[in-house]
Structures are given as structure tokens and as C-alpha cells.
Scaffold this motif. Sequence first.
Motif, PDB file in Angstrom:
ATOM      1  N   VAL A 194      33.764  41.717  48.187  1.00 45.72           N
ATOM      2  CA  VAL A 194      34.669  42.803  48.558  1.00 45.72           C
ATOM      3  C   VAL A 194      36.045  42.443  48.008  1.00 45.72           C
ATOM      4  O   VAL A 194      36.626  41.426  48.407  1.00 45.72           O
ATOM      5  CB  VAL A 194      34.745  42.979  50.089  1.00 45.72           C
ATOM      6  CG1 VAL A 194      35.663  44.143  50.441  1.00 45.72           C
ATOM      7  CG2 VAL A 194      33.351  43.160  50.680  1.00 45.72           C
ATOM      8  N   ALA A 195      36.537  43.276  47.067  1.00 39.40           N
ATOM      9  CA  ALA A 195      37.841  42.992  46.455  1.00 39.40           C
ATOM     10  C   ALA A 195      38.926  43.808  47.150  1.00 39.40           C
ATOM     11  O   ALA A 195      38.678  44.906  47.658  1.00 39.40           O
ATOM     12  CB  ALA A 195      37.801  43.326  44.969  1.00 39.40           C
ATOM     13  N   ALA A 196      40.125  43.273  47.172  1.00 37.24           N
ATOM     14  CA  ALA A 196      41.269  44.021  47.715  1.00 37.24           C
ATOM     15  C   ALA A 196      41.570  45.194  46.790  1.00 37.24           C
ATOM     16  O   ALA A 196      41.259  45.153  45.590  1.00 37.24           O
ATOM     17  CB  ALA A 196      42.478  43.094  47.805  1.00 37.24           C
ATOM     18  N   GLU A 197      42.177  46.220  47.361  1.00 36.63           N
ATOM     19  CA  GLU A 197      42.516  47.382  46.536  1.00 36.63           C
ATOM     20  C   GLU A 197      43.460  46.945  45.425  1.00 36.63           C
ATOM     21  O   GLU A 197      44.415  46.193  45.673  1.00 36.63           O
ATOM     22  CB  GLU A 197      43.179  48.453  47.414  1.00 36.63           C
ATOM     23  CG  GLU A 197      42.727  49.856  47.016  1.00 36.63           C
ATOM     24  CD  GLU A 197      43.384  50.914  47.893  1.00 36.63           C
ATOM     25  OE1 GLU A 197      43.089  50.906  49.110  1.00 36.63           O
ATOM     26  OE2 GLU A 197      44.181  51.703  47.367  1.00 36.63           O
ATOM     27  N   GLY A 198      43.165  47.366  44.228  1.00 37.39           N
ATOM     28  CA  GLY A 198      44.038  47.034  43.104  1.00 37.39           C
ATOM     29  C   GLY A 198      43.811  45.655  42.518  1.00 37.39           C
ATOM     30  O   GLY A 198      44.478  45.270  41.548  1.00 37.39           O
ATOM     31  N   ALA A 199      42.883  44.879  43.083  1.00 40.98           N
ATOM     32  CA  ALA A 199      42.632  43.532  42.556  1.00 40.98           C
ATOM     33  C   ALA A 199      41.982  43.620  41.176  1.00 40.98           C
ATOM     34  O   ALA A 199      41.321  44.610  40.849  1.00 40.98           O
ATOM     35  CB  ALA A 199      41.732  42.755  43.513  1.00 40.98           C
ATOM     36  N   ASP A 200      42.161  42.601  40.382  1.00 45.77           N
ATOM     37  CA  ASP A 200      41.599  42.552  39.029  1.00 45.77           C
ATOM     38  C   ASP A 200      40.159  42.029  39.110  1.00 45.77           C
ATOM     39  O   ASP A 200      39.910  40.826  39.134  1.00 45.77           O
ATOM     40  CB  ASP A 200      42.474  41.630  38.168  1.00 45.77           C
ATOM     41  CG  ASP A 200      42.006  41.582  36.707  1.00 45.77           C
ATOM     42  OD1 ASP A 200      40.845  41.990  36.432  1.00 45.77           O
ATOM     43  OD2 ASP A 200      42.791  41.132  35.870  1.00 45.77           O
ATOM     44  N   LYS A 201      39.230  42.976  39.130  1.00 45.79           N
ATOM     45  CA  LYS A 201      37.830  42.591  39.345  1.00 45.79           C
ATOM     46  C   LYS A 201      37.269  41.742  38.208  1.00 45.79           C
ATOM     47  O   LYS A 201      36.483  40.820  38.432  1.00 45.79           O
ATOM     48  CB  LYS A 201      36.968  43.846  39.538  1.00 45.79           C
ATOM     49  CG  LYS A 201      37.268  44.550  40.861  1.00 45.79           C
ATOM     50  CD  LYS A 201      36.371  45.766  41.058  1.00 45.79           C
ATOM     51  CE  LYS A 201      36.661  46.419  42.393  1.00 45.79           C
ATOM     52  NZ  LYS A 201      35.888  47.668  42.579  1.00 45.79           N
ATOM     53  N   ALA A 202      37.678  42.071  36.987  1.00 49.32           N
ATOM     54  CA  ALA A 202      37.180  41.284  35.849  1.00 49.32           C
ATOM     55  C   ALA A 202      37.624  39.827  35.987  1.00 49.32           C
ATOM     56  O   ALA A 202      36.867  38.893  35.696  1.00 49.32           O
ATOM     57  CB  ALA A 202      37.687  41.876  34.539  1.00 49.32           C
ATOM     58  N   LYS A 203      38.838  39.652  36.444  1.00 41.29           N
ATOM     59  CA  LYS A 203      39.370  38.293  36.603  1.00 41.29           C
ATOM     60  C   LYS A 203      38.634  37.548  37.738  1.00 41.29           C
ATOM     61  O   LYS A 203      38.311  36.362  37.614  1.00 41.29           O
ATOM     62  CB  LYS A 203      40.874  38.382  36.902  1.00 41.29           C
ATOM     63  CG  LYS A 203      41.581  37.039  36.983  1.00 41.29           C
ATOM     64  CD  LYS A 203      43.093  37.187  36.757  1.00 41.29           C
ATOM     65  CE  LYS A 203      43.830  35.906  37.106  1.00 41.29           C
ATOM     66  NZ  LYS A 203      44.102  35.760  38.551  1.00 41.29           N
ATOM     67  N   ILE A 204      38.384  38.260  38.829  1.00 41.53           N
ATOM     68  CA  ILE A 204      37.638  37.644  39.946  1.00 41.53           C
ATOM     69  C   ILE A 204      36.251  37.202  39.465  1.00 41.53           C
ATOM     70  O   ILE A 204      35.810  36.079  39.711  1.00 41.53           O
ATOM     71  CB  ILE A 204      37.510  38.633  41.128  1.00 41.53           C
ATOM     72  CG1 ILE A 204      38.878  38.859  41.792  1.00 41.53           C
ATOM     73  CG2 ILE A 204      36.494  38.114  42.153  1.00 41.53           C
ATOM     74  CD1 ILE A 204      38.885  39.988  42.825  1.00 41.53           C
ATOM     75  N   GLU A 205      35.587  38.131  38.769  1.00 36.87           N
ATOM     76  CA  GLU A 205      34.236  37.813  38.287  1.00 36.87           C
ATOM     77  C   GLU A 205      34.256  36.592  37.373  1.00 36.87           C
ATOM     78  O   GLU A 205      33.407  35.697  37.501  1.00 36.87           O
ATOM     79  CB  GLU A 205      33.655  39.025  37.542  1.00 36.87           C
ATOM     80  CG  GLU A 205      32.264  38.757  37.015  1.00 36.87           C
ATOM     81  CD  GLU A 205      31.530  40.019  36.582  1.00 36.87           C
ATOM     82  OE1 GLU A 205      31.985  41.134  36.933  1.00 36.87           O
ATOM     83  OE2 GLU A 205      30.508  39.881  35.904  1.00 36.87           O
ATOM     84  N   GLN A 206      35.228  36.548  36.498  1.00 39.95           N
ATOM     85  CA  GLN A 206      35.350  35.420  35.572  1.00 39.95           C
ATOM     86  C   GLN A 206      35.609  34.121  36.340  1.00 39.95           C
ATOM     87  O   GLN A 206      35.025  33.070  36.045  1.00 39.95           O
ATOM     88  CB  GLN A 206      36.497  35.719  34.582  1.00 39.95           C
ATOM     89  CG  GLN A 206      36.685  34.670  33.502  1.00 39.95           C
ATOM     90  CD  GLN A 206      35.453  34.549  32.609  1.00 39.95           C
ATOM     91  OE1 GLN A 206      34.557  35.410  32.636  1.00 39.95           O
ATOM     92  NE2 GLN A 206      35.364  33.454  31.865  1.00 39.95           N
ATOM     93  N   GLU A 207      36.459  34.223  37.340  1.00 40.86           N
ATOM     94  CA  GLU A 207      36.811  33.032  38.113  1.00 40.86           C
ATOM     95  C   GLU A 207      35.593  32.485  38.873  1.00 40.86           C
ATOM     96  O   GLU A 207      35.400  31.269  38.976  1.00 40.86           O
ATOM     97  CB  GLU A 207      37.935  33.374  39.098  1.00 40.86           C
ATOM     98  CG  GLU A 207      39.030  32.320  39.131  1.00 40.86           C
ATOM     99  CD  GLU A 207      40.243  32.757  39.956  1.00 40.86           C
ATOM    100  OE1 GLU A 207      40.541  32.065  40.937  1.00 40.86           O
ATOM    101  OE2 GLU A 207      40.833  33.826  39.638  1.00 40.86           O
TER     102      GLU A 207
END
Lengths: 323, 323
Positions: A202-215
Motif C-alpha cells: 500500500v503506497a502513500a498518495e503521490g508516492a513514486d511507485k516505480a522507485k518503491i518497486e525498485q527499492e
Amino acid sequence: MKIGILGYGNLGRGVEKAVNANPDQELVAVFTRRDPEGVKINTPSAKVLNASELEKMQDEIDVLVICGGSATDLPEMTPKYAAKYNVIDSFDTHARIPEHFANVDAAAKAAGKIGVISGGWDPGMFSVNRLYSHSILPDGKDYTFWGRGVSQGHSDAIRRIEGVLDARQYTVPVPAALESVRKGENPELTTRQKHTRECFVVAAEGADKAKIEQEIKTMPNYFADYDTTVTFISQEELDKNHKGLPHGGSVIYSGRTGDKKHVIEYSLKLDSNPEFTGSVLAALARAAYRLNKEGQTGARTMFDIAPAYLSPLSGDEIRAHFL
Amino acid sequence: MKIGILGYGNLGRGVEKAVNANPDQELVAVFTRRDPEGVKINTPSAKVLNASELEKMQDEIDVLVICGGSATDLPEMTPKYAAKYNVIDSFDTHARIPEHFANVDAAAKAAGKIGVISGGWDPGMFSVNRLYSHSILPDGKDYTFWGRGVSQGHSDAIRRIEGVLDARQYTVPVPAALESVRKGENPELTTRQKHTRECFVVAAEGADKAKIEQEIKTMPNYFADYDTTVTFISQEELDKNHKGLPHGGSVIYSGRTGDKKHVIEYSLKLDSNPEFTGSVLAALARAAYRLNKEGQTGARTMFDIAPAYLSPLSGDEIRAHFL
């Protein structure tokens, strides 16, 4: 026998449920390092007390089940309380087991108590099955697969990433690897070939999902060595479909007698990891109580305890029912 | 430790192979009630002796593994030799276990020896798994499926029919029953719903095959309660495709903690039933030797023996490798 539980997280609640399902056991109290007023338990007849009360409850508790974390709680707590009570823990930091065993052994022996460490299913029932198989068939190899199930450590690791509100990580065995091992093919398997990791985030609104996934996918130790999938979902969906703590896995032993192959598999499919682990610890509490009644003292693992000690039934009864 | 084997059929040969695979064990002699001259064994360094020699070999044998039949051999032999040696048997007549245990216990205690009865996989490892599961999850039910594997008793029953030259019978679990149990559905299953029986039969020339088939399918206890298939084959085909003694099966335990389901499965796929059983008996010989060295005496089953006793490794080693 009168049982105390120290620590009231998921595992403590699992032990409570198991003790209440065992007619020969009575939960006397749950001990907490928090304010007891703030801890509500599911056993009306039991007390909630501050852990400091354990200084003076030796007459009221036969076995103390210690439900703390292996990183920092148990290395300190289990020897400390083995000096006063028969104790059970689920210590699982593999590299530190010799040291932990020695510390618990010294404390328990000095106090005339039994301390059972590393109870549960892995370490625990999986360990016992690895040992039996190797002892029966010295020419062979064991494989352990975990899952499909929730890894709380990996879920926590994802939650610590910036922009992540909540997460659940499932460890999943690779079907082709399982199949090859079950056939007795004795494959050499890399980490990546044994398990995949599925992450629901669950990502915060406006979070960079591509970056989270990469991390997530590049996180060393936790994910980098695995094929990892990341699926972003809403908090509602996570709460609806991923709130449980199912787990399980298989220990598969592929052995030989000369030209003959033999495959031994022990597998678990658990709706609730902490409730099953808690049930193992409650059975071990029975064993510890009985071993100590016989005059035995010191540290034990499940390797050192005859299966009959875990049962509430007599020798005659278990031979009649289970042999 | 110095091992003797009494009885040299399939199981005796399985024990011999297992002992020779264990560096800490040495096969001293095979004892037979036949003429020793006519018995050829696979261990050049071991002797073949008449069973009567067992009267006076207490200094040369640490553990005697008794490989006789449960119907008439073991009830007499195991107590008799427990009065002189640490002994192991694979007694499997369920109804007579209390009596057998008591007889072996009395003889072994009087002699200061250990007598392990009912070793193997069922009874044996399957029994241990039933006991662990019931002890951990008191609310549950166990199911045992055998096969796919050769039942020697059923094969023998077919061979006794007029016009039958040779036969092999396979016991086969019903896939739908296995699947339902593995899902934790806790079905009530009749005998017929759990297993089918496949018979491969070599008929004498001119024999009435329809009559043989009918006689097999209606045989009380052995086949009448099962869906049985009969396939007539040539002796060549039987020798080519059905000479092995594969077996195996699963103990599945379906348990609960309140609303949570947990399924535990222990399964075996064995190329050779007697070689695997013999390997369990060899590991139990190690356990008996060590228990007796500690001063313990009397009858035991696998329920009463801590898993560590079966292993040649030290406590430190097994904690390092298998926990």
C-alpha cells in the motif's frame, strides 16, 4: 500444570489459545513489559501482570513460555528466567544457538529447572524431521522449502521504505524445484531457484511507485537474490485479503540405500503461523514439566525430548491409539 | 557397536545393508534357524551362525536386530533374546502390542537390557508423526494412507488360490480421498473410499481365470471391502516389472486451533520397503545401545526415544546441522 506466558504479541496469543485447548494446562498469568492495564487477554480466569512480578511467582507457575524476539529479547530473557522457572522459547537465530543453549543450560542446571529452546516448526518440527531422516538414511540430502506464507520480517522491511503505508510479503516455493526434489533428483538449487517473493504494497498518495518497486527488488539479503513481484493494492484490499498469517512449508529428504531411492517429506499447511507455533510451545511446556518432575535439569531442544513427553496420554494409551 | 541380525529374509538383508552404511556399526554375525551353510550373506567380514549360538555370544554382540514375523516369531523371540541382549524388532500385530510390550519389558528389565519393539515406518515413523500431531493440536483427526506399494501379505493370499502360479498386489490410495484430506475437509471415509487394490496374477495354463478373479475379489478381509482390479500377466512380465518391493504412504493430520485449520503431512516414497525398514531398525539399534550404556533398561517404542539417540552425531553437531 500452571502456565505463565511472557510477552503478548501474536505468538503469546497463540500460546494462550493452545493452553486453553489443553485440559491438563491452566493459564495463570500473562506477563508484559508494558503497562498491564493496557493489555487485554482472552482468558478471563488469568491475570495480566508486569514482568517484574516474575521475581516472586515460583510457587504459582510451573512453566513459563517466553514469547519474545530472537534478536534481543530471548538471549537475555531465557537464561534469566531459566534461573527461576522451567522455560520454553522459540529462539531461531541459527548462528547464536550454541551460545544460547550453553547460557540456558548453565542457568537451568544451577536452578534445577528445564529450559527448552528453539521450539516451534522451524526450528522445531522441521528440525526433528531433518534429524530423523539423516539418522535413518545416512546417504542423503535434505531440502527445506518455506511457504506459501507470510514472512513478517520481509513485510516489516518493505514497510520501512519511504512512501509505503503497509505491506505483506509471501514467500513461495518454486514449483519446479519442489517437483524435482520430490522425485529424488537431488538438484543443486540456488536461492533464486528455490523461492520467489510476492509483495503486496500500500503506497502513500503521490508516492513514486516505480522507485518503491525498485527499492524492494534490490534490497540486499531480503529480496535481491530472489525473483520478486510487487503489486500495489489499496489498504482496504490488504485488510480484506492479506490480514492472516498463514505459513507452512516442506522438509524433503532424498536418500538412498545403495541403488534404491527413498523420499521422505514432512509438510505443513498452516492457517496461522503463530497459533501453530504456540501449540508446539504448549506441548513442549507439558514435556518440560514432566522432565523436571522426573528430576531432569538443563537445556533441551526437541531433539532431546522423547515424543511421548509431549502427549497428555499415558504410555499404554499412546501405544493403543497411535502405534 | 557390534550388531547381530537374527533372521535373513528381505528385512534381515535390509538391516545388513543399513548396518554396513553406518560407520559406527559393525555386523558381527547373521543368525539363522536354517542350516548356516545354506545362507549366503553380503558381508564378507561377518559370520553366519545357527540361532542356537546366541546362547553364548553376549560378549560379542551389543544389539541383536530380530527380523522375524509378527504372527508367531516375534512374540516368542523378542522376550527370549531380550533376556540376553539389547534387542530391536518390528512387531506390527496391533492388538497384541500391550502383551508384547509387557513381555519384552519384563525380560529386558530382569536382564538389564533395552528392548525396542515395533520399529520401522508403520508402526514406527508413522506412529511418531501421529503422536506429535495429536500432542500439538488436540483438536484434530489423523488419516493414514498406504501405497502405492506392494503388500506381501495380500500377494501371498492370492498365491494360495488354486491355479495361481505367482502374484503381486499393490495397495493404492484413492486420489480423491487423499485430496479431500489434504484440504483439511475431514471426510469420513470407508475402507473402500480410502484404498484400491491392484492385482497382477500369473495363472497356470488352462486355469479358470474368471474363477480366480472372482475368488480374489470376494476374499473376506483381504479384498472384499475394496475396489479390486485383477490383471493376468505372464511370469516374464511379472519378473520384469513387478519384482521390486516399493512402498510408502502418508500420515495426514487435519487439526484446528479454533477457526484456523492446519494440515500436517508425513509421507514416504520408498523404492524398497525392507531396506527402508531395515535402516530404521539400524538407527534404533544405535539408540538402544546408547540408552543401555546410560543404564536404562526395559521395553521402549519409538515414542519413548528422543530423536537425538538415533543419530551418530553429538548434541553440538546436530544442533549445528539440523536445528
